[in-house]
Design a protein around this motif. Structure first.
Motif, PDB file in Angstrom:
ATOM      1  N   UNK A 139       0.828  -1.204   0.000  1.00 27.66           N
ATOM      2  CA  UNK A 139       0.000   0.000   0.000  1.00 27.66           C
ATOM      3  C   UNK A 139       0.860   1.251   0.000  1.00 27.66           C
ATOM      4  N   UNK A 193      -6.152   6.606   2.740  1.00 26.22           N
ATOM      5  CA  UNK A 193      -7.330   5.720   2.776  1.00 26.22           C
ATOM      6  C   UNK A 193      -8.366   6.271   3.756  1.00 26.22           C
ATOM      7  N   UNK A 198      -7.433  -4.011   7.176  1.00 27.52           N
ATOM      8  CA  UNK A 198      -8.207  -4.741   6.192  1.00 27.52           C
ATOM      9  C   UNK A 198      -7.605  -6.116   5.903  1.00 27.52           C
ATOM     10  N   UNK A 251      -4.791  -0.829  -2.315  1.00 28.25           N
ATOM     11  CA  UNK A 251      -5.776  -1.863  -2.041  1.00 28.25           C
ATOM     12  C   UNK A 251      -7.179  -1.264  -2.193  1.00 28.25           C
ATOM     13  N   UNK A 252      -8.110  -2.086  -2.613  1.00 25.10           N
ATOM     14  CA  UNK A 252      -9.490  -1.629  -2.659  1.00 25.10           C
ATOM     15  C   UNK A 252     -10.111  -1.811  -1.288  1.00 25.10           C
ATOM     16  N   UNK A 253     -11.403  -1.607  -1.177  1.00 21.29           N
ATOM     17  CA  UNK A 253     -11.997  -1.968   0.104  1.00 21.29           C
ATOM     18  C   UNK A 253     -12.480  -3.413   0.025  1.00 21.29           C
ATOM     19  N   UNK A 254     -13.027  -3.886   1.090  1.00 23.64           N
ATOM     20  CA  UNK A 254     -13.295  -5.313   1.173  1.00 23.64           C
ATOM     21  C   UNK A 254     -14.241  -5.823   0.092  1.00 23.64           C
ATOM     22  N   UNK A 294     -13.497 -14.103   6.688  1.00 24.88           N
ATOM     23  CA  UNK A 294     -12.787 -12.975   7.283  1.00 24.88           C
ATOM     24  C   UNK A 294     -11.487 -12.662   6.550  1.00 24.88           C
ATOM     25  N   UNK A 295     -11.149 -13.507   5.568  1.00 26.12           N
ATOM     26  CA  UNK A 295      -9.888 -13.275   4.865  1.00 26.12           C
ATOM     27  C   UNK A 295     -10.165 -12.424   3.629  1.00 26.12           C
ATOM     28  N   UNK A 296      -9.404 -11.339   3.524  1.00 26.40           N
ATOM     29  CA  UNK A 296      -9.616 -10.448   2.385  1.00 26.40           C
ATOM     30  C   UNK A 296      -9.034 -11.074   1.120  1.00 26.40           C
ATOM     31  N   UNK A 320      -7.515  -9.756  -1.236  1.00 27.18           N
ATOM     32  CA  UNK A 320      -6.222  -9.192  -1.615  1.00 27.18           C
ATOM     33  C   UNK A 320      -5.068  -9.825  -0.855  1.00 27.18           C
ATOM     34  N   UNK A 321      -5.366 -10.483   0.264  1.00 27.85           N
ATOM     35  CA  UNK A 321      -4.309 -11.140   1.029  1.00 27.85           C
ATOM     36  C   UNK A 321      -3.773 -12.337   0.246  1.00 27.85           C
ATOM     37  N   UNK A 342      -4.473 -12.924  -3.031  1.00 24.21           N
ATOM     38  CA  UNK A 342      -4.158 -12.551  -4.410  1.00 24.21           C
ATOM     39  C   UNK A 342      -3.200 -11.360  -4.380  1.00 24.21           C
ATOM     40  N   UNK A 343      -3.654 -10.200  -4.780  1.00 23.00           N
ATOM     41  CA  UNK A 343      -2.780  -9.019  -4.766  1.00 23.00           C
ATOM     42  C   UNK A 343      -3.670  -7.792  -4.702  1.00 23.00           C
ATOM     43  N   UNK A 344      -3.100  -6.643  -4.453  1.00 19.41           N
ATOM     44  CA  UNK A 344      -3.931  -5.442  -4.340  1.00 19.41           C
ATOM     45  C   UNK A 344      -4.734  -5.165  -5.603  1.00 19.41           C
TER      46      UNK A 344
END
Lengths: 396, 281, 156
Positions: free
Chosen positions: B100, B219, B230, C54-57, C78-80, C82-83, C85-87
């Motif tokens: 980020x 953000x 997040x 990163x985007x939002x959830x 609960x796992x995003x 992007x964790x 994969x990637x942002x």
């Protein structure tokens, strides 16, 4: 709290951040302050036996003062922004005052040196021709008044300036100690004694430097070393080393005796990491031996020939210059060898040769003031005032 | 111009002459005039700056909305909460933060430590690569009785030593309590890095300025949460806002037994920990 | 004071220096400095203007509705995204796919969260890797975990 030293460092703490130039910075400003305070002993307190070094120590002080910003500029990540410190000095920052204290002190020192040499300037203006003459006339600011009254005024202002300069020098250097002493995050730095320790060792280094400059300078110019002056220098030097070393030891004794949290890391710091530079250089080689040598000079003066006295003083001074450097090193680098996790030590630091903060530049910074003094001596005499004997009259 | 006769000069040793009495009246007259003039210039020129300060110290801070794109910074006061009992040490937060904020390799705006304490009191702490790649099983050989992961970031202290010490006003604390570094004014002296008791600052190897957790300010102003919060798969990291009514995190901080790091330094951190053990530092 | 002329000149020189400094400082003084405190307020705006990476959830759900639904149904809710994969910004910019999103099928990804470690909370599902997969009778290959577990809904 039981700390098992497994060498854990905070991940951002891997490298030493304040390197050789930050060791040099208090060292050089210390020489400035020390030489100035020595000069004040003569100019303010009228220790007349110090007359032979009255001018030299002022000029040396100026030389080192001019060199001091180089250490900071070489250290900064953005030297081109260095002026920000005077544009937007943060009123709550210990470091922000540097620019102003420095500028004020520079003005004061130049003013004082100018007053000390003013009559010489005018005399040289009267003796020289052409460009040189103009140069001296500009230096004299176009006023050629060397009457008794004018010199009284000079002397009065000089005393006031020198008197102002003492707190000035103390401030210039005491505050360098404060920069370290006020970092509450670092147990090895954070002590109110720090400014005083810095100041005392600054005086030690200043006197030691003047002893060396004087002896060398006198040799070069084919004069004789003034025995009374050397004896007096030795006495002052002895006094200040003893005070300085006592304070340094007191601080550590307090830390050890209190044996608080931080002692767990400071003990291994002193006996392992800094064993050589702290115990070896700062305490034994640099303090104990010179104290003995100077003790001989001070206590057994009667039995010494000039030759022996000069040599003892010279050797002790050299060692003390090393001691004070080691002390700066042990404070600046020592304070960073351990991580703020207080659980481990960083990689040992040794300065590179040609780095921005390397040894070569550091030596150049120390050589600059010597060159400065030599050049100054070509323009205006730093050892003895001019002989007023055969001067011609000055026709402006 | 007076012509002087140099050989009429008195001998040079100034110490022989008695202390001269300065003509006080004249000195004062000229001196005070010069001093007055310079002071007047100083004051006039800086009056504008001073006024700005007075304004800043005033009781009604402006919203700053115009500059911050509709975001009103008077309406937030951020707090951060880390629940050590939940953290699994996966390092997702460290990776997310690095991506980020484009954090350089081997430097960390947030990182995770691992503590393993044995019955005899031996403490083994590690944080390989700041926990960015997670943690491998430890082979300390100790009889580990207590172990936990310990995420860290800038505590965004209220009485922050780093801002206090910054010589040029490049480190500052915003109205919402976020401690930031002005990268265009920072001179890279490193004093703030030395002053931070938590090791959360570093000198950026490329920009040569101080760098640190910005609480993902870009953000927050867009209504998003921080990258680390997040990314956390177990909600061990939480961001709260004490001004918001009914804020879950603010409620925990207000009602439960939370601790801050090195409270004895009185920096008054805004990053709180649940389940902080005595070994943790 | 006729014999202090030189002093007055020197002091004047000093005053000139101070005035020059004050003027220079005045022109170099940064805009917006001190508006809200001892700092340059524009710096706050500079921070605020940085683009999020990163985007939002919920940001992936717009285009990957079905994957998102699978995820929220299961234990990995609960796992995003992007964790694992990637942002978002590396994959989508201005609502259009600009680059493929990495898909990490390695055991290493699962291990960062599920490798058995003493320091992990006891209640968290952890297995000794790679023994767990071997015990269950699988060959250790890249993507071994996916043979029995759906990454988006591991209990399925």
């Amino acid at each position: 709290m039981m700390i098992e030293n497994d060498g854990f460092l905070f991940p951002n703490d891997l490298h030493i951040l304040w390197k050789l130039m930050i060791v040099m910075y208090p060292y050089v400003t210390g020489l400035v302050a020390g030489a100035f305070i020595l000069a004040s002993l003569y100019h303010v307190f009228h220790r007349n036996e110090l007359r032979p070094i009255g001018r030299l120590s002022l000029v040396a002080s100026l030389g080192f003062l001019l060199a001091a910003p180089a250490t900071l500029q070489l250290h900064l990540g953005h030297p081109e922004r260095g002026f920000n410190i005077m544009l937007t000095p943060n009123p709550s920052s210990a470091m922000a005052m540097f620019g102003f204290i420095y500028a004020a002190y520079l003005a004061l020192l130049v003013f004082e040196i100018w007053l000390v040499h003013r009559v010489d300037i005018i005399m040289l203006a009267s003796r020289s021709r052409g460009v040189q003459r103009w140069f001296y006339k500009v230096l004299a600011l176009g006023v050629y008044d060397v009457s008794e009254e004018a010199r009284h005024v000079d002397h009065g202002v000089l005393v006031v300036l020198a008197a102002l300069g003492i707190p000035g020098a103390a401030l210039l250097h005491g505050y360098v100690g404060f920069i370290f002493g006020a970092v509450k995050a670092n147990p090895w730095w954070s002590t109110p004694l720090m400014p005083i320790i810095f100041l005392c060792s600054a005086i030690v280094s200043g006197i030691a430097m003047v002893v060396i400059l004087y002896q060398v300078g006198v040799k070069f110019s084919g004069r004789r070393i003034d025995a009374a002056c050397m004896q007096s220098l030795a006495r002052w030097l002895w006094l200040f080393v003893i005070i300085s070393v006592t304070l340094e030891l007191l601080e550590i004794m307090t830390l050890a005796y209190e044996a608080a949290d931080e002692w767990q890391i400071i003990k291994p710091l002193l006996v392992d990491q800094l064993a050589f530079s702290f115990i070896g250089i700062q305490l034994i080689f640099g303090a104990l031996i010179p104290i003995i040598l100077l003790g001989i000079v001070v206590l057994m003066s009667r039995y010494l020939t000039d030759q022996i006295r000069n040599t003892l003083c010279f050797v002790a001074s050299l060692m003390l210059l090393v001691q004070v450097f080691a002390m700066r090193w042990n404070v600046v680098i020592g304070g960073q060898i351990f991580s703020k996790s207080l659980r481990g030590f960083r990689e040992t630091y040794f300065p590179g040769l040609f780095d921005k903060e390397g040894i070569v530049l550091a030596i150049l910074i120390l050589v600059f003031p010597l060159v400065f003094i030599a050049l100054f001596n070509r323009v205006l005499p730093v050892f003895e005032p001019l002989d007023a004997g055969n001067a011609e009259s000055l026709k402006p | 111009m007076p012509t002087i006769q140099a050989n009429n000069l008195p001998p040079h040793g100034d110490q022989e002459t008695p202390l001269p009495v300065l003509n006080r009246r004249g000195f004062l007259k000229h001196g005070s005039r010069a001093l007055g003039a310079s002071l007047a210039t100083l004051v006039l020129c800086d009056l504008a700056d001073l006024m700005q300060f007075a304004q800043a110290a005033g009781l009604t801070p402006q919203s700053g909305e115009s500059v911050l794109g509709g975001y009103d910074w008077t309406k937030h006061r951020y707090v951060y909460l880390i629940d050590l009992r939940k953290c699994i040490g996966c390092g997702a937060c460290v990776r997310a933060c690095a991506k980020e904020n484009n954090v350089p390799r081997n430097y960390f705006r947030t990182w995770v430590e691992r503590y393993e304490v044995s019955r005899t009191g031996e403490e083994v702490v590690d944080s390989t690569n700041g926990g960015m790649d997670g943690f491998a099983p430890h082979v300390s050989g100790n009889d580990v009785t207590k172990a936990f992961f310990f995420p860290k970031l800038c505590c965004h202290c209220t009485y922050t030593p780093c801002v206090q010490l910054c010589p040029v006003g490049a480190s500052y604390r915003t109205l919402e309590g976020v401690v930031l570094v002005d990268e265009k004014r920072c001179i890279g002296c490193g004093y703030c890095v030395q002053a931070c008791p938590y090791g959360s600052r570093f000198i950026h190897p490329v920009t040569h300025t101080a760098s640190k957790c910005s609480l993902c300010y870009h953000r927050l102003t867009r209504g998003l949460t921080t990258a680390c919060v997040q990314a956390c798969p177990v909600k061990a990291r939480m961001l709260g806002d004490t001004i918001k009514v009914g804020d879950e995190v603010a409620e925990i901080i207000a009602t439960q037994s939370v601790r801050t790091l090195q409270p004895e330094l009185l920096t008054d951190p805004n990053c709180f920990y649940l389940g902080l053990s005595k070994e943790a530092r | 004071m006729e014999h202090a002329k030189h002093i007055i000149r020197a002091v004047l020189l000093l005053v000139v220096a101070v005035v020059v400094f004050v003027l220079v400082r005045h022109f170099l003084y940064p805009k917006s400095f001190g508006l809200h405190g001892y700092y340059r307020f524009d710096s706050v705006a500079e921070y605020a203007s940085a683009a999020p990476v990163h985007g939002d959830r919920g940001s992936c759900a717009a285009c990957h509705e079905e994957k998102a639904a699978t995820l929220t149904r299961g234990k990995h809710a609960s796992v995003s995204c992007e964790v694992c994969h990637a942002p978002l910004s590396t994959h989508v910019q201005e609502e259009a796919r600009v680059a493929p999103m990495p898909v990490d099928r390695s055991m290493q990804l699962c291990a960062t969260c599920h490798q058995k470690l003493v320091a992990r909370p006891k209640g968290f599902p952890q297995v000794v890797l790679p023994d767990h997969a071997v015990e269950k009778g699988a060959q250790i290959t890249n993507g071994v975990c996916q043979e029995c577990h759906n990454a988006h809904n591991p209990s399925e």
